[in-house]
Write a protein that holds these residues in place. Structure first.
Motif, PDB file in Angstrom:
ATOM      1  N   GLU A  86      -6.012  -6.542   5.196  1.00 26.58           N
ATOM      2  CA  GLU A  86      -5.111  -5.395   5.263  1.00 26.58           C
ATOM      3  C   GLU A  86      -4.232  -5.583   6.513  1.00 26.58           C
ATOM      4  OE1 GLU A  86      -5.041  -2.813   3.125  1.00 26.58           O
ATOM      5  OE2 GLU A  86      -6.795  -3.326   1.919  1.00 26.58           O
TER       6      GLU A  86
ATOM      7  N   ARG B  61       0.851  -1.184   0.000  1.00 26.96           N
ATOM      8  CA  ARG B  61       0.000   0.000   0.000  1.00 26.96           C
ATOM      9  C   ARG B  61       0.891   1.239   0.000  1.00 26.96           C
ATOM     10  NH1 ARG B  61      -4.092  -2.259  -2.193  1.00 26.96           N
ATOM     11  NH2 ARG B  61      -5.799  -2.950  -0.839  1.00 26.96           N
TER      12      ARG B  61
ATOM     13  N   CYS C 157      -1.627  -5.520   1.570  1.00 23.54           N
ATOM     14  CA  CYS C 157      -2.938  -6.145   1.386  1.00 23.54           C
ATOM     15  C   CYS C 157      -2.710  -7.556   0.872  1.00 23.54           C
ATOM     16  CB  CYS C 157      -3.768  -5.337   0.386  1.00 23.54           C
ATOM     17  SG  CYS C 157      -5.353  -6.099  -0.036  1.00 23.54           S
TER      18      CYS C 157
END
Length: 218
Positions: A170, A120, A127
Motif C-alpha cells: 500500500e 484506492r 495498492c
C-alpha cells in the motif's frame, strides 16, 4: 504645459521615485492633464498585472507533474525488459469501466515479474500487487524476497514475497515509482545491493491514480 516621460510614469506606478517628484507628478495629474493621467493609468494597470503574475503560485501537484515530464525515466536493471504495460494499450471500442488498474510484466532470462497497480478510494493512494516467478525449474515460486517500493531514494513501502512468490504494498502517490527486489539475505549487505532488481513503473506517478483511471474510462 510640460509633460512627464513614459519612463517617469513607469517609475511613478511602481513607486520608485523620490517623494518630491511623486508629489509633483500627482499635482500635474490633478491639474487636469488628461494625457499624463491616461499614461499613469496605463502603467498602473500594467504594474497590477505583473504583481498578480508574481503572486500566482501553481498547485504543488501541477509543478510535480510538469517536472516529472522533463526528468529522464529510470531504466530497468540490466537484463530485464518491460514486455507489457496496460497503460500503453488502446481501450477496446465500446468498453467502459473496469480498466482502473495498470498492469506490468517484466522478464529476464531467469524471471517473470507480474505487477498490478490499483487505485484506492483515497486520492493518490494505491495498492501494488505482484508475483515473482522463475522461468524454469521445478520450484518456480520464490519465497522471502525483500521488496521495496521507492520514490527516488525514499522508501514508500516494504514487504517480502510469500510462499507463492506474491507480495502486496500500500502506498501514497509519488513522482517516479520504482520497485526494488532484493535477494533473501535482504538489502543490508553489499552483496545483495549488487544483485538488487530495479523495475521502474513508467507513468504511474505522473498523474494521480484516480486521474489515470478516469482517463482510461473516458
Amino acid at each position: 504645459m510640460t509633460h512627464f516621460s513614459e519612463e517617469a510614469w513607469s517609475d511613478f506606478a511602481r513607486n520608485v521615485i523620490p517623494e518630491g517628484t511623486r508629489v509633483e507628478m500627482q499635482q500635474h495629474i490633478d491639474s487636469g492633464c488628461r494625457k499624463c493621467a491616461d499614461t499613469a493609468r496605463t502603467w498602473r494597470g500594467l504594474f497590477a498585472v505583473t504583481q498578480a503574475e508574481v503572486a500566482f503560485m501553481p498547485p504543488e501537484g501541477t509543478v510535480r507533474i510538469v517536472k516529472s515530464q522533463f526528468a529522464p525515466p529510470p531504466q530497468p536493471s540490466a537484463g530485464f525488459r518491460l514486455v507489457f504495460d496496460s497503460s500503453l494499450q488502446p481501450v477496446t471500442a465500446g468498453i467502459r469501466g473496469a480498466v482502473a488498474a495498470t498492469q506490468f510484466l517484466f522478464e529476464s532470462d531467469d524471471y517473470f515479474i507480474d505487477l498490478r497497480v490499483e487505485p484506492r478510494r483515497a486520492e493518490d493512494q494505491g495498492c501494488l500487487v505482484g508475483q515473482v516467478l522463475k522461468r524454469t525449474g521445478k520450484e518456480r515460486k520464490i519465497h522471502a524476497l525483500q521488496v521495496r517500493l521507492k520514490d527516488g531514494d525514499a522508501i514508500l513501502a516494504h514487504a517480502a514475497t510469500n510462499e507463492l512468490g506474491e507480495f502486496q504494498l500500500e502506498f501514497a502517490g509519488a513522482e517516479r515509482l520504482c520497485l526494488v527486489i532484493s535477494p533473501e539475505n535482504g538489502p543490508e549487505t553489499s552483496q545483495s545491493k549488487a544483485e538488487d532488481i530495479t523495475l521502474p513503473l513508467y507513468g504511474v506517478g505522473g498523474k494521480s491514480l484516480k486521474t489515470r483511471a478516469l482517463d482510461r474510462w473516458l
